[in-house]
Design a protein around this motif. Structure first.
Motif: not given
Ligand code: M6R
Length: 366
Positions: A15-19, A190-195, A199-206, A331-335
């Motif tokens: 659920e993390q991408p959505k959360a 730049n941070y806002i754009q990367k942020m 969620p899509r990058q978390v999806e890729e990791l899942l 940290p949002l990805l490596t976790t």
């Protein structure tokens, strides 16, 4: 109610991408290039004039607080201390009305955190809460705050609460950094754009879950594990180790990678799996030399690296790639792979993943 998943923990990991999206929605406004959080705007003077920010929490929320320390100091140049609520409240701490306290709690009911808040308030500090449960005791006891929008977290091992806490802390750090001029406008943008990509990058990791599961199968019988990370990913190493011990009962320790040679290196032999976070912008060369030191002592390396990595791939036994982003957001990805790894190991060992022995979802006694 587990939505087709075998366990709540796995459902909540997924659920993390959505959360994360739900947590920044309406707050992070890319088109306007700003962060809108009335709880910060209404108290902006307190944050900007604070002598320091003291973050208090327990367990996984304390780990999120540690990430917060790196974020606030890096982005907003405000000094931060992170305290275990249980230590803080009994230490006769020095708190004044120039301090801002941020209390982080998924449940909003943790006894030590609640008591620490009351103490800070009695000394005149402004107390801001980051909670997941609406109307919880901590949400009510704090002067102001921001909710994480993770939705109900049932698994005792905290997952989506952690990443959404980091999301809120990132938004606050960005907002304060912009407000006090520590962050240049283009850096903020730049941070806002990367942020937004997270969620899509978390999806890729899942989606690489099978790869993580294969690694879990190799190391599930380990008796001890080490987790190493530096900078923004030092708290992720602590969190990775906590997740493993909580649900699989394997002894695990997290360390800042450079601390290894001050003691834990003595533990390393061919039976010791070591999970190392080695992202490309996070003191990469230093971590590579830590990895070489481990290899020369026959330790097994499972490295979390940035996609396209070359050097670590050559020496590690296994690698897990994360998509590229700013180091402060990693940290949002490596976790994610570390959560999956603990989950799979615990399932393979036949443990009760959602309700590990001796643990309660919220610790309402001290
Ligand atoms: O509800 P809280 O965030 O205040 O809970 C704090 C800790 O008890 C909690 O994070 C605990 O460490 C988790 N079981 C970790 O997975």
């Amino acid at each position: 109610e587990k939505g087709g998943y075998d366990h709540f923990m796995l459902k909540e990991i997924h659920e993390q991408p959505k959360a994360i999206t739900d947590t920044y929605r309406g707050r992070m406004l890319p088109i306007e290039n700003r962060i809108k959080m009335s709880s910060i705007e209404d108290n902006l003077d307190k944050f900007l004039n604070a002598n320091r920010i003291i973050i208090i929490a327990c367990g996984t929320s304390w780990h999120a607080g540690l990430v917060g320390e790196y974020l606030f100091e890096d982005m907003a140049r405000i000094p931060v201390e992170v305290e275990y609520a249980s230590e803080f409240r009994y230490r006769n701490p020095i708190i004044t009305n120039k301090d801002v306290v941020i209390a982080i709690s998924q449940s909003g009911e943790t006894a030590d955190t609640l008591a620490a808040i009351k103490l800070a308030k009695s000394k005149g500090a402004f107390v801001y809460g980051v909670c997941n449960v609406v109307g919880s005791s901590i949400a009510r006891e704090t002067h102001s705050g921001a909710y994480t929008h993770a939705g109900p977290e049932i698994g005792v091992a905290s997952t989506k609460a952690f990443t959404t806490q980091i999301t809120v802390l990132t938004l606050i750090a960005l907002k304060l950094g912009k407000a006090n001029g520590s962050l240049a406008p283009h850096t903020f943008k730049n941070y806002i754009q990367k942020m937004q990509l997270i969620p899509r990058q978390v999806e890729e990791l899942l989606n690489i879950d099978n790869h993580v599961k294969e690694i879990a199968a190799v190391y599930k019988d380990a008796k001890n594990c080490l987790y190493l990370g530096r900078g923004f990913n030092f708290p992720v190493a602590l969190e990775g180790a906590l997740k493993l011990k909580e649900i699989s009962y394997i002894h695990a320790e997290g360390y800042p990678a450079a601390e290894m040679k001050h003691g834990p290196i003595a533990l390393i032999d061919e039976n010791m799996p070591i999970f190392v976070i080695a992202t490309n912008k996070g003191h990469y060369e230093k971590v590579v030399s830590n990895i070489q030191e481990i290899k020369s002592r026959a330790g097994k390396i499972i490295a979390v690296v940035t996609e396209g990595d070359v050097q670590v791939k050559e020496i590690a036994d296994h690698v897990i790639e994360i998509p590229d982003t700013e180091e402060a957001l990693t940290p949002l990805l490596t976790t994610i792979p570390l959560q999956l790894l603990s989950y799979h190991i615990a399932v393979m060992l036949g443990k009760n993943v959602d309700q590990p022995r001796n643990l309660a979802k919220s610790v309402t006694v001290e």
